[in-house]
Design an enzyme around this catalytic site. Structure first.
Site, PDB file in Angstrom:
ATOM      1  N   ARG A 157     -10.102   0.056  14.401  1.00  0.00           N
ATOM      2  CA  ARG A 157     -10.084   0.820  13.145  1.00  0.00           C
ATOM      3  C   ARG A 157     -11.271   0.345  12.314  1.00  0.00           C
ATOM      4  O   ARG A 157     -12.292   0.995  12.294  1.00  0.00           O
ATOM      5  CB  ARG A 157      -8.735   0.598  12.442  1.00  0.00           C
ATOM      6  CG  ARG A 157      -8.481   1.549  11.306  1.00  0.00           C
ATOM      7  CD  ARG A 157      -7.022   1.616  10.913  1.00  0.00           C
ATOM      8  NE  ARG A 157      -6.471   0.379  10.387  1.00  0.00           N
ATOM      9  CZ  ARG A 157      -5.238   0.250   9.915  1.00  0.00           C
ATOM     10  NH1 ARG A 157      -4.426   1.280   9.904  1.00  0.00           N
ATOM     11  NH2 ARG A 157      -4.792  -0.897   9.445  1.00  0.00           N
TER      12      ARG A 157
ATOM     13  N   TYR B 179      15.222  31.133   3.474  1.00  0.00           N
ATOM     14  CA  TYR B 179      14.036  31.855   3.960  1.00  0.00           C
ATOM     15  C   TYR B 179      14.107  32.100   5.465  1.00  0.00           C
ATOM     16  O   TYR B 179      14.538  31.218   6.224  1.00  0.00           O
ATOM     17  CB  TYR B 179      12.777  31.009   3.735  1.00  0.00           C
ATOM     18  CG  TYR B 179      12.323  30.841   2.312  1.00  0.00           C
ATOM     19  CD1 TYR B 179      12.173  31.930   1.459  1.00  0.00           C
ATOM     20  CD2 TYR B 179      12.000  29.572   1.829  1.00  0.00           C
ATOM     21  CE1 TYR B 179      11.725  31.748   0.159  1.00  0.00           C
ATOM     22  CE2 TYR B 179      11.544  29.392   0.539  1.00  0.00           C
ATOM     23  CZ  TYR B 179      11.409  30.486  -0.304  1.00  0.00           C
ATOM     24  OH  TYR B 179      10.965  30.298  -1.566  1.00  0.00           O
TER      25      TYR B 179
ATOM     26  N   LYS C  81       0.841  -1.196   0.000  1.00  0.00           N
ATOM     27  CA  LYS C  81       0.000   0.000   0.000  1.00  0.00           C
ATOM     28  C   LYS C  81       0.881   1.254   0.000  1.00  0.00           C
ATOM     29  O   LYS C  81       2.102   1.156   0.204  1.00  0.00           O
ATOM     30  CB  LYS C  81      -0.934  -0.031   1.204  1.00  0.00           C
ATOM     31  CG  LYS C  81      -0.216  -0.077   2.511  1.00  0.00           C
ATOM     32  CD  LYS C  81      -1.162  -0.393   3.646  1.00  0.00           C
ATOM     33  CE  LYS C  81      -0.397  -0.310   4.937  1.00  0.00           C
ATOM     34  NZ  LYS C  81      -1.132   0.219   6.037  1.00  0.00           N
TER      35      LYS C  81
HETATM   36  C1  LIG Z   1      -3.998  -4.573   7.443  1.00  0.00           C
HETATM   37  C2  LIG Z   1      -2.514  -4.414   7.435  1.00  0.00           C
HETATM   38  N1  LIG Z   1      -1.744  -5.503   7.426  1.00  0.00           N
HETATM   39  C3  LIG Z   1      -0.392  -5.416   7.410  1.00  0.00           C
HETATM   40  C4  LIG Z   1       0.238  -4.200   7.418  1.00  0.00           C
HETATM   41  C5  LIG Z   1       1.749  -4.136   7.390  1.00  0.00           C
HETATM   42  O1  LIG Z   1       2.253  -3.527   8.529  1.00  0.00           O
HETATM   43  P1  LIG Z   1       3.831  -3.397   8.753  1.00  0.00           P
HETATM   44  O2  LIG Z   1       4.315  -2.435   7.727  1.00  0.00           O
HETATM   45  O3  LIG Z   1       3.966  -2.895  10.135  1.00  0.00           O
HETATM   46  O4  LIG Z   1       4.389  -4.758   8.545  1.00  0.00           O
HETATM   47  C6  LIG Z   1      -0.532  -3.037   7.441  1.00  0.00           C
HETATM   48  C7  LIG Z   1       0.109  -1.717   7.507  1.00  0.00           C
HETATM   49  O5  LIG Z   1      -0.086  -0.937   8.364  1.00  0.00           O
HETATM   50  C8  LIG Z   1      -1.953  -3.153   7.454  1.00  0.00           C
HETATM   51  O6  LIG Z   1      -2.723  -2.058   7.461  1.00  0.00           O
END
Ligand SMILES: Cc1ncc(COP(=O)(O)O)c(C=O)c1O
Length: 382
Positions: free
Chosen positions: A144, A273, A40
């Protein structure tokens, strides 16, 4: 071409991926633990399309994205990958039938975190005559999204009544997996386990049960189940400072630029600045075309340091949108065109995103995922 770029080293990524894979399978379970590579937020800033191709090539079983827009972007580059969308849907979307048909066409795996989503997907899947693959999300303490674990048995039984859904998985997410104090993590896992047990007793089983993010991968093998969902450790950082570094992963991204301009300035001259920095003596100031518009945070003004030819130089004055200035001192061997490391892991530099995070009271997640779109990504050892 603008010299500011993020160099992403696939050799390091490969090393991190295989280390994690063998670590989670160290007890040689009957069925190997699957890996859902979390990509993501533009693969934590590394570039979602190239990274997803690479993760699939390395053998990731699933890719995890935050929302449907990210997932749709991916489909053309990884045509056969299992893409799990962690986010949820806004059901009032204009022309839901067209939208859901697109998600079905793209063969995405949805998260069902409420009965409304289950009903919505079931209804349109029925009209479109194709089952929608889903994973059910349970809230065991993160607060969440997800079915509250207290009422989950009843609600999930309801989801099982929707005949146009293919229920492939169930999962939860941890609030404190990286903490040395494991009490809350243990409580979340035990609530999740208890629910899985009760669901099984009531005849509801899931091919894929999952929960572990990076912290839990490193901290708590009891959370692995059928699949783990690491994000940060794949990219070479640890989710917390005091986390025991049980495996050795290396930062994959180096944010770099070049010295573009050098000028001699006298003593007591202000830089940038707002005139927040004055030279103490005659010196040379180097200008580097990277700023907060690239994801190098303004809060690092008069605080950050950069690495040039093996030496650290302080950032002086306010960081602007497109430039920052460093004090090179007198007699340095730095010249226009020299490479500058802003953060990353090069020649044993102590300049990881974790160090930048410590300087800015942030976390490495935020530092790496802040690298702006305009920064060119260059993939090494492709
Ligand atoms: C649902 C879910 N799974 C796994 C992860 C991966 O987390 P991390 O980057 O701490 O391994 C995330 C990220 O926050 C997440 O939202």
């Amino acid at each position: 071409m603008n010299p500011t770029r993020a160099e992403i080293d696939f050799k390091k990524l490969e090393n991190n991926f295989y280390k994690i894979k063998s670590f989670v399978n160290r007890t040689k379970p009957k069925n190997p633990v699957k890996i859902c590579a979390v990509i993501k937020a533009n693969a934590y800033g590394h570039g979602i399309q190239e990274m997803s191709k690479k993760f699939i090539q390395l053998g990731a079983d699933y890719l995890g994205v935050a929302n449907y827009d990210e997932a749709i972007k991916l489909r053309s580059v990884v045509p056969d990958a299992s893409i799990l969308v962690f986010g949820t849907l806004i059901h009032s979307r204009f022309k839901p039938e067209t939208y859901v048909s697109k998600l079905i066409k793209y063969d995405l795996i949805a998260t069902v975190a409420s009965l409304e989503t289950a009903r919505f997907l079931d209804y349109y899947s029925g009209i479109l005559r194709k089952k929608f693959k889903v994973h059910i999300k349970v809230d065991t303490g993160m607060r969440r999204i997800g079915f509250d674990v207290k009422r989950a048995l009843k609600n999930i039984s309801q989801v099982f009544k929707y005949k146009n859904l293919e229920i492939e998985g169930i999962y939860t997410h941890f609030a404190t997996a990286e903490s040395p104090d494991k009490s809350f993590l243990k409580m979340q896992v035990s609530k999740f386990l208890e629910l899985i047990y009760c669901l099984k007793k009531a005849g509801m089983e899931f091919p894929i049960v999952h929960s572990a993010n990076s912290g839990a991968v490193l901290n708590f093998p009891e959370s692995y189940f059928d699949m783990v969902r690491p994000g940060l450790i794949l990219y070479g950082y640890y989710p917390s400072h005091d986390m025991k570094k049980v495996i050795d992963v290396k930062p994959v991204m180096n944010l770099k630029s070049k010295v573009t301009y050098i000028k001699r300035v006298d003593s007591n001259i202000s830089i940038s600045y707002g005139r927040t920095f004055y030279t103490k003596k005659r010196t040379f100031i180097g200008s580097i075309p990277v700023g907060y518009g690239d994801g190098y945070w303004r809060i690092l003004s008069n605080k950050g340091k950069v690495l040039i030819k093996g030496n650290y130089y302080p950032v002086v004055g306010i960081i602007t949108m497109d430039w920052l200035m460093v004090d090179l001192g007198v007699g340095s061997n730095v010249r226009v065109g020299d490479d500058v490391l802003l953060f990353g892991d090069e020649n044993k530099a102590l300049l990881g995103a974790d160090k930048i995070a410590a300087m800015t009271k942030s976390i490495p997640y935020e530092i790496i995922s802040s690298v702006a779109d305009r920064v060119q990504r260059i993939y090494l050892h492709k």
